[in-house]
Structures are given as C-alpha cells and as structure tokens.
Design an enzyme around this catalytic site. Sequence first.
Site, PDB file in Angstrom:
ATOM      1  N   LYS A 131     -16.000  22.903  18.996  1.00  0.00           N
ATOM      2  CA  LYS A 131     -17.449  22.714  18.847  1.00  0.00           C
ATOM      3  C   LYS A 131     -17.760  22.026  17.516  1.00  0.00           C
ATOM      4  O   LYS A 131     -18.593  21.121  17.445  1.00  0.00           O
ATOM      5  CB  LYS A 131     -18.163  24.073  18.941  1.00  0.00           C
ATOM      6  CG  LYS A 131     -18.237  24.577  20.377  1.00  0.00           C
ATOM      7  CD  LYS A 131     -18.545  26.049  20.484  1.00  0.00           C
ATOM      8  CE  LYS A 131     -18.399  26.464  21.956  1.00  0.00           C
ATOM      9  NZ  LYS A 131     -18.364  27.894  22.169  1.00  0.00           N
ATOM     10  N   GLN A 175     -20.125  33.290  19.442  1.00  0.00           N
ATOM     11  CA  GLN A 175     -18.970  33.094  20.325  1.00  0.00           C
ATOM     12  C   GLN A 175     -18.582  34.413  20.998  1.00  0.00           C
ATOM     13  O   GLN A 175     -18.455  35.446  20.338  1.00  0.00           O
ATOM     14  CB  GLN A 175     -17.791  32.523  19.511  1.00  0.00           C
ATOM     15  CG  GLN A 175     -16.584  32.140  20.331  1.00  0.00           C
ATOM     16  CD  GLN A 175     -16.835  30.964  21.286  1.00  0.00           C
ATOM     17  OE1 GLN A 175     -17.635  30.085  21.013  1.00  0.00           O
ATOM     18  NE2 GLN A 175     -16.159  30.966  22.411  1.00  0.00           N
ATOM     19  N   ASP A 198     -27.214  28.643  23.911  1.00  0.00           N
ATOM     20  CA  ASP A 198     -26.218  29.153  24.857  1.00  0.00           C
ATOM     21  C   ASP A 198     -26.884  29.595  26.163  1.00  0.00           C
ATOM     22  O   ASP A 198     -26.209  29.809  27.165  1.00  0.00           O
ATOM     23  CB  ASP A 198     -25.570  30.385  24.197  1.00  0.00           C
ATOM     24  CG  ASP A 198     -24.081  30.413  24.362  1.00  0.00           C
ATOM     25  OD1 ASP A 198     -23.526  29.439  24.880  1.00  0.00           O
ATOM     26  OD2 ASP A 198     -23.484  31.416  23.953  1.00  0.00           O
TER      27      ASP A 198
HETATM   28  N1  GUN Z   1     -16.915  32.013  25.270  1.00  0.00           N
HETATM   29  C1  GUN Z   1     -16.427  31.205  26.263  1.00  0.00           C
HETATM   30  N2  GUN Z   1     -17.384  30.378  26.715  1.00  0.00           N
HETATM   31  C2  GUN Z   1     -18.491  30.659  25.995  1.00  0.00           C
HETATM   32  C3  GUN Z   1     -19.803  30.110  25.999  1.00  0.00           C
HETATM   33  O1  GUN Z   1     -20.146  29.208  26.779  1.00  0.00           O
HETATM   34  N3  GUN Z   1     -20.680  30.684  25.115  1.00  0.00           N
HETATM   35  C4  GUN Z   1     -20.314  31.676  24.279  1.00  0.00           C
HETATM   36  N4  GUN Z   1     -21.240  32.162  23.443  1.00  0.00           N
HETATM   37  N5  GUN Z   1     -19.104  32.187  24.251  1.00  0.00           N
HETATM   38  C5  GUN Z   1     -18.200  31.689  25.101  1.00  0.00           C
END
Ligand code: GUN
Length: 362
Positions: A131, A175, A198
């Site tokens: 990211k 995350q 998200d």
């Molecule tokens: N962990 C794996 N995929 C995601 C996601 O799309 N968002 C978040 N916050 N955590 C994740």
Amino acid sequence: MNKKVVRYAILWFSVMAIIVLGFTAYVYMSVKDFLDETTSTVVLIVGVVVILALGIAIAGVTAFIIAMNKDKEGDEKQMANVIYGSEVAKELKDQMKQEIEVIQASHKRVPTLCVILVGNNPASVSYVTGKERACAEIGLGSKMIHLDENTSEEKLIELVEECNHDESIDGILVQLPLPNHINEKNVLLRIDPDKDVDGLHPINVGRLHLGEDGFVPCTPQGIMELLKRMHVQINGKRAVVIGRSNLVGNPVARLLMNENATVTICHSKTENIEAICKQADILVVAIGKAKYVTKDFVKEGAFVIDVGVNRNEEGKLVGDVDFDNVIEHVSAITPVPKGVGPMTITMLLKNTIKAYNNKESI
Ligand code: GUN
C-alpha cells in the site's frame, strides 16, 4: 509443442513423399526409353534420393512453421480470456497519478492515506508495504503507523481518534486481522465514516446495502471494476459468490445484486455447492482454499473471479480456483497472482482521492 511438431512433420512427410514419388516415377517413365539399363537405374536411385531428401526438408520446415503458428494462436486464445487486474490497475493508477499532478500543480495539499498496522503478521506487513509503495507510485501522501503487537485496544482507539481529527489525513485503514486481544468491531466503529476508505464502518456497510453513496470495500469494488472491463452483462444474470466475509463475500454479493444479478452466497456449510456454482454465469470465489474450484463447479462459458491467495507446497501463490483445470471451460477468468490483488490496492487509492475530494468540496 514438440508433439504437435512431430504430428505435423509426419503428416507433411507422408503428403510430400507421395507427391515426390509420383513425380519421380512420372519423370523416370518419360526418360527411361532414351537411356541404357545401368544409366537409367543410377538416374532412378539418385533422383529418388535427391528428391526425397528435398521433400523431407520442405516437409519438416513447413510442419515446424505451421506448428509454431498454431501454438501462437492457441496462446493468444488462452491469453484473451485471462483478465489481468495488474494491467487494469496500472491504467487506473496512471489516471490517478495525473489527477494528483493537477492537485500538486495548484499548490494544494495532496490526498493522504494513513495505514495503521498492529503487530508483525507477515502477510499484513507485506500488504501494508504494498500500500505504501502504491501511494508513492502515484504521488499520494501516506502515513504508515506500525504499533507493537501488545498495543491495547484503548491505545489503538486513541490513535484512530487522533487520525480522525488530523486535517492532513483523508483516509484511514486499520490493517486486519488485529491481534486477538483487540476487538475489531470496536476499532472499526471509531473510524470517522468519511475517512473510512476501507468501507468497513457500519455506516458505510449500511449505505452499500441501501444503495446509497459511501465507501465500498476495496476488493469487491475492484471485482466490479474488472467485470465492467470484461464487458460482462450482470443485469438479469445468475451470480454465485463462494464466501461470506465482511471484506469480500457479503459486499460483493450486494454490489452484484445492486446491478440486478440474481445472487446466491455459498459458504462452508452449503450443501450441493458444486451444483449451485454450476448455475452461475458469474462465479466469485473467496473461500481461502487452494484450487478448491474445479471444472465441476463451472458452467461452460462462465466468468470466474478468483479472490483467493494461497501458498501451495512449493511456496507458490495459487488461487481458490484450479486455473488450468477450468480455463478451457470459461469465458474469462482472473489469474492469481496479477488478478484481483492489484485491483484491491488501486481501489484503496481511489477511495482516498474520493475522501479528499468530498472534504475539499465542502
Ligand atoms: N486485510 C486483508 N485485506 C484487507 C483489507 O481489504 N482491509 C483491511 N483493513 N485489512 C485487510
């Protein structure tokens, strides 16, 4: 390819051999009355050998060229129905990069994403790094906060609140998964819904289910973008989603229904799962089991989206779909890697720019 070359070589050799022998016999019959017996035998043998050698050479080369072309056609056919999210993501990121350049040129604040990681889960560390890299690629601002595994829920919520009030931050992503001692729901609930890039805050989940504008979770949004790029007709079609998670299964089912698909969600307790999946014009697989979906699950000509990211015994990334087993039966399929994955990060960037634009337009 080797087998094909051999097949073509044999076929062409047979054809050329018949033609050459026929031609040699014809020439020999025409000239034999003008030659003595020894000369005519020598001419016959030399003629047959030379012309046969020539025939074999021509047959071999021709067969090889034909086989190569056939293989190329086959590869092109196979490539045509493999949908690379990585390519779509690149296109979208180029567009966003230009958007940010325009913002920078006007000396305004750039959109900024804040990612909070608690602990050192290797997959999460790798996702967060991805990211950060993607933000840098397009010139988006990023703030990465890495907290200790033992951080308390209160401390994490305090940080989330700080980010909510920080004017320089447009999007917040915590995350997942979080360490076991932290209640995920409590944390997600404290993210400002207008910064929830998200799409996991209950307000945004509600907006999605009401068909209202809000933030949509990134992977489902990426899947819909890919279906659009594949020119898949969703309206009136039968869609089956395997998996019912809040991150993928539930929201993608809702998005498909919002586009007038008839949607079924299958999960670990579903009976006759193969038969249900086999009715799907669009099959989205997010079950987290390597190569779970085989051709027995797939309707001829279906569009298949593979969300799975699993490691096989050799440590290689594989999807939830047995790609080689289904490829001949589908209209199109996303590969793993380079399929849905790159779209997820791209949609996160898109949501952050959206959050920025929402804020700046007030
Ligand atoms: N962990 C794996 N995929 C995601 C996601 O799309 N968002 C978040 N916050 N955590 C994740």
